[in-house]
Design an enzyme around this catalytic site. Sequence first.
Site, mmCIF file in Angstrom:
data_model
loop_
_atom_site.group_PDB
_atom_site.id
_atom_site.type_symbol
_atom_site.label_atom_id
_atom_site.label_comp_id
_atom_site.label_asym_id
_atom_site.label_seq_id
_atom_site.Cartn_x
_atom_site.Cartn_y
_atom_site.Cartn_z
ATOM 1 C CE LYS A 157 -1.955 -1.206 3.986
ATOM 2 N NZ LYS A 157 -1.431 -2.548 4.222
ATOM 3 C CD GLU A 158 0.970 4.795 -4.452
ATOM 4 O OE1 GLU A 158 0.600 5.945 -4.209
ATOM 5 O OE2 GLU A 158 0.946 4.311 -5.592
ATOM 6 C CE LYS A 210 -2.371 -5.491 -7.030
ATOM 7 N NZ LYS A 210 -2.062 -4.932 -5.727
ATOM 8 C CB CYS A 266 -3.970 0.178 -7.468
ATOM 9 S SG CYS A 266 -2.180 0.182 -7.526
HETATM 10 N N1 LIG Z 1 1.598 1.933 -6.797
HETATM 11 C C1 LIG Z 1 1.089 0.968 -6.078
HETATM 12 O O1 LIG Z 1 0.633 1.159 -4.952
HETATM 13 C C2 LIG Z 1 1.047 -0.435 -6.622
HETATM 14 C C3 LIG Z 1 0.797 -1.501 -5.746
HETATM 15 C C4 LIG Z 1 0.771 -2.798 -6.260
HETATM 16 C C5 LIG Z 1 0.962 -3.012 -7.605
HETATM 17 N N2 LIG Z 1 1.163 -1.954 -8.435
HETATM 18 C C6 LIG Z 1 1.401 -2.240 -9.870
HETATM 19 O O2 LIG Z 1 2.808 -2.203 -10.090
HETATM 20 C C7 LIG Z 1 3.088 -1.672 -11.386
HETATM 21 C C8 LIG Z 1 3.987 -0.458 -11.261
HETATM 22 O O3 LIG Z 1 3.286 0.543 -10.550
HETATM 23 P P1 LIG Z 1 4.006 1.858 -9.996
HETATM 24 O O4 LIG Z 1 2.984 2.594 -9.209
HETATM 25 O O5 LIG Z 1 5.301 1.481 -9.381
HETATM 26 O O6 LIG Z 1 4.278 2.615 -11.387
HETATM 27 P P2 LIG Z 1 5.162 3.935 -11.636
HETATM 28 O O7 LIG Z 1 4.516 4.613 -12.766
HETATM 29 O O8 LIG Z 1 5.377 4.662 -10.359
HETATM 30 O O9 LIG Z 1 6.580 3.352 -12.088
HETATM 31 C C9 LIG Z 1 6.780 2.653 -13.278
HETATM 32 C C10 LIG Z 1 8.218 2.910 -13.734
HETATM 33 O O10 LIG Z 1 8.512 2.047 -14.831
HETATM 34 C C11 LIG Z 1 9.396 2.746 -15.689
HETATM 35 N N3 LIG Z 1 9.439 2.094 -17.006
HETATM 36 C C12 LIG Z 1 8.526 2.128 -18.009
HETATM 37 N N4 LIG Z 1 8.956 1.377 -19.037
HETATM 38 C C13 LIG Z 1 10.160 0.849 -18.696
HETATM 39 C C14 LIG Z 1 11.088 -0.024 -19.326
HETATM 40 N N5 LIG Z 1 10.854 -0.516 -20.550
HETATM 41 N N6 LIG Z 1 12.211 -0.344 -18.660
HETATM 42 C C15 LIG Z 1 12.450 0.135 -17.423
HETATM 43 N N7 LIG Z 1 11.609 0.955 -16.769
HETATM 44 C C16 LIG Z 1 10.478 1.298 -17.391
HETATM 45 C C17 LIG Z 1 8.829 4.149 -15.700
HETATM 46 O O11 LIG Z 1 9.766 5.095 -16.160
HETATM 47 C C18 LIG Z 1 8.478 4.335 -14.214
HETATM 48 O O12 LIG Z 1 9.562 4.887 -13.499
HETATM 49 C C19 LIG Z 1 1.729 -1.375 -12.018
HETATM 50 O O13 LIG Z 1 1.331 -2.500 -12.763
HETATM 51 C C20 LIG Z 1 0.828 -1.211 -10.817
HETATM 52 O O14 LIG Z 1 -0.518 -1.519 -11.107
HETATM 53 C C21 LIG Z 1 1.237 -0.673 -7.973
#
Ligand SMILES: NC(=O)c1ccc[n+]([C@@H]2O[C@H](COP(=O)([O-])OP(=O)(O)OC[C@H]3O[C@@H](n4cnc5c(N)ncnc54)[C@H](O)[C@@H]3O)[C@@H](O)[C@H]2O)c1
Length: 444
Positions: A157-158, A210, A266
């Site tokens: 969780k953020e 998920k 999310c």
């Molecule tokens: N944020 C949350 O609370 C959370 C919790 C659980 C799951 N998730 C899932 O996790 C995933 C990531 O979420 P997030 O919030 O961390 O996203 P985010 O947007 O904060 O980070 C994603 C990162 O990936 C990088 N990126 C994109 N393409 C790339 C590539 N080809 N190579 C390397 N880096 C690359 C982007 O530059 C960015 O920094 C999503 O699928 C999301 O649904 C998020």
Amino acid sequence: MKITIFGSGYVGLVTGACLAEVGNDVLCVDIDADKIATLQKGEIPIYEPGLQKLVVHNIQAGRLAFTTDTVAGVAHGLFQFIAVGTPPDEDGSADLQHVLAVADTIGTHMENYRIVIDKSTVPVGTADKVRNKIQSVIDQRGLKMEFDVVSNPEFLKEGAAVDDFMKPERIIIGTDNPRTTELLRALYTPFNRNHERIFVMDVRSAELTKYAANAMLATKISFMNELANLAERLGADIEQVRIGIGSDPRIGYHFIYPGCGFGGSCFPKDVQALGYTAKQIGYQADLLEAVKAVNNRQKEVLFNKINRHFKGELKGKTIALWGLAFKPNTDDMREAPSRTLMESLWAAGASVQAFDPAAMDETRRIYDKQPGLTLCESPMDALVNADALTVVTEWNVFRSPDFSKIKSALKTPVIFDGRNLYDPPHLSREGFTYYAIGRGNLLP
Ligand SMILES: NC(=O)c1ccc[n+]([C@@H]2O[C@H](COP(=O)([O-])OP(=O)(O)OC[C@H]3O[C@@H](n4cnc5c(N)ncnc54)[C@H](O)[C@@H]3O)[C@@H](O)[C@H]2O)c1
């Protein structure tokens, strides 16, 4: 163990820092050069409690490094995590272009056995797509190489991400190949000491778990918001109802707070993506559609209350807004209810004076030079000469304010509370007109 993580956002960065903290050698790769330069300096581009310290500590210990060099990334880790974004595509499906780009990169540069671990939230069947992508690239190279693809969705969780990763409630490992189970178990052993938290299942079930978790949580919120709207019209108090139903252990007190709608990166996108998956296979997921529709409507509730209070005359009014992030302890503004509210207020000719403990920079980035938006230094600054106060995010700092100061700063003593933080009789004694969510007995 040597670990590479593609994507250094909320999930990738937390995963990298926590895996480094327990002794692994972690290389984080991102295509965003500015982000990587910031991280290399030990600064973090997001607000997440405890993360900065962890990142700095592990960089100094030589266990955590950042790069844009994808070739080095593929060469580094036996474990190759994919933690890139899966934003909604125009049709509501999860956009897999970043996930598949990483798969392409891994297939292009791998020289020996790799375990590819999908941590991004991805629709059922994505592991197959990742596997096919990597295989096709290896075939094009005319090589024969083994690799496995594992689904390992993230549940952090953020705002509590470091704790959630270090002490997870569950570690889901979706694999169709038993040889990877042992290696993944070893990787997660440091986080699995207190009691068994690892659940091994088939890949598709892991992928669906998920979405099921997020859809369930979103459903709880929309259910309570639906009930709050009913309570309001029936002269009941949803807070009493909440306590009444929460006492039933089959229902429980968790996650049944009514409010001004859910946001974040999310829930909205995952509910939508699961609905899209259902549609694709010819199944009509009515409940998911309702969860989404109720939430969209709920995000308008605060504006409607404000508009009604001011009899539709919002032109020239100034509304103080406390809380911009979609929830406390984060600076994430993705799909935040504050955005819906501010945009409606601006459209109606009102201006906004806002404060948030963490999301000011992010707001500035999104609404740069937006006329009608003033970002204030403190909660009290936001009130000066405002016609009303609106609370949108339940940060601790807003929970017990000095109401007499609020009253003297506002032009009129009116509070719209999107999170039911305050005690209605108390506010009434303090001389406020107080609008909350689903507390119908208080409607004027
Ligand atoms: N944020 C949350 O609370 C959370 C919790 C659980 C799951 N998730 C899932 O996790 C995933 C990531 O979420 P997030 O919030 O961390 O996203 P985010 O947007 O904060 O980070 C994603 C990162 O990936 C990088 N990126 C994109 N393409 C790339 C590539 N080809 N190579 C390397 N880096 C690359 C982007 O530059 C960015 O920094 C999503 O699928 C999301 O649904 C998020």
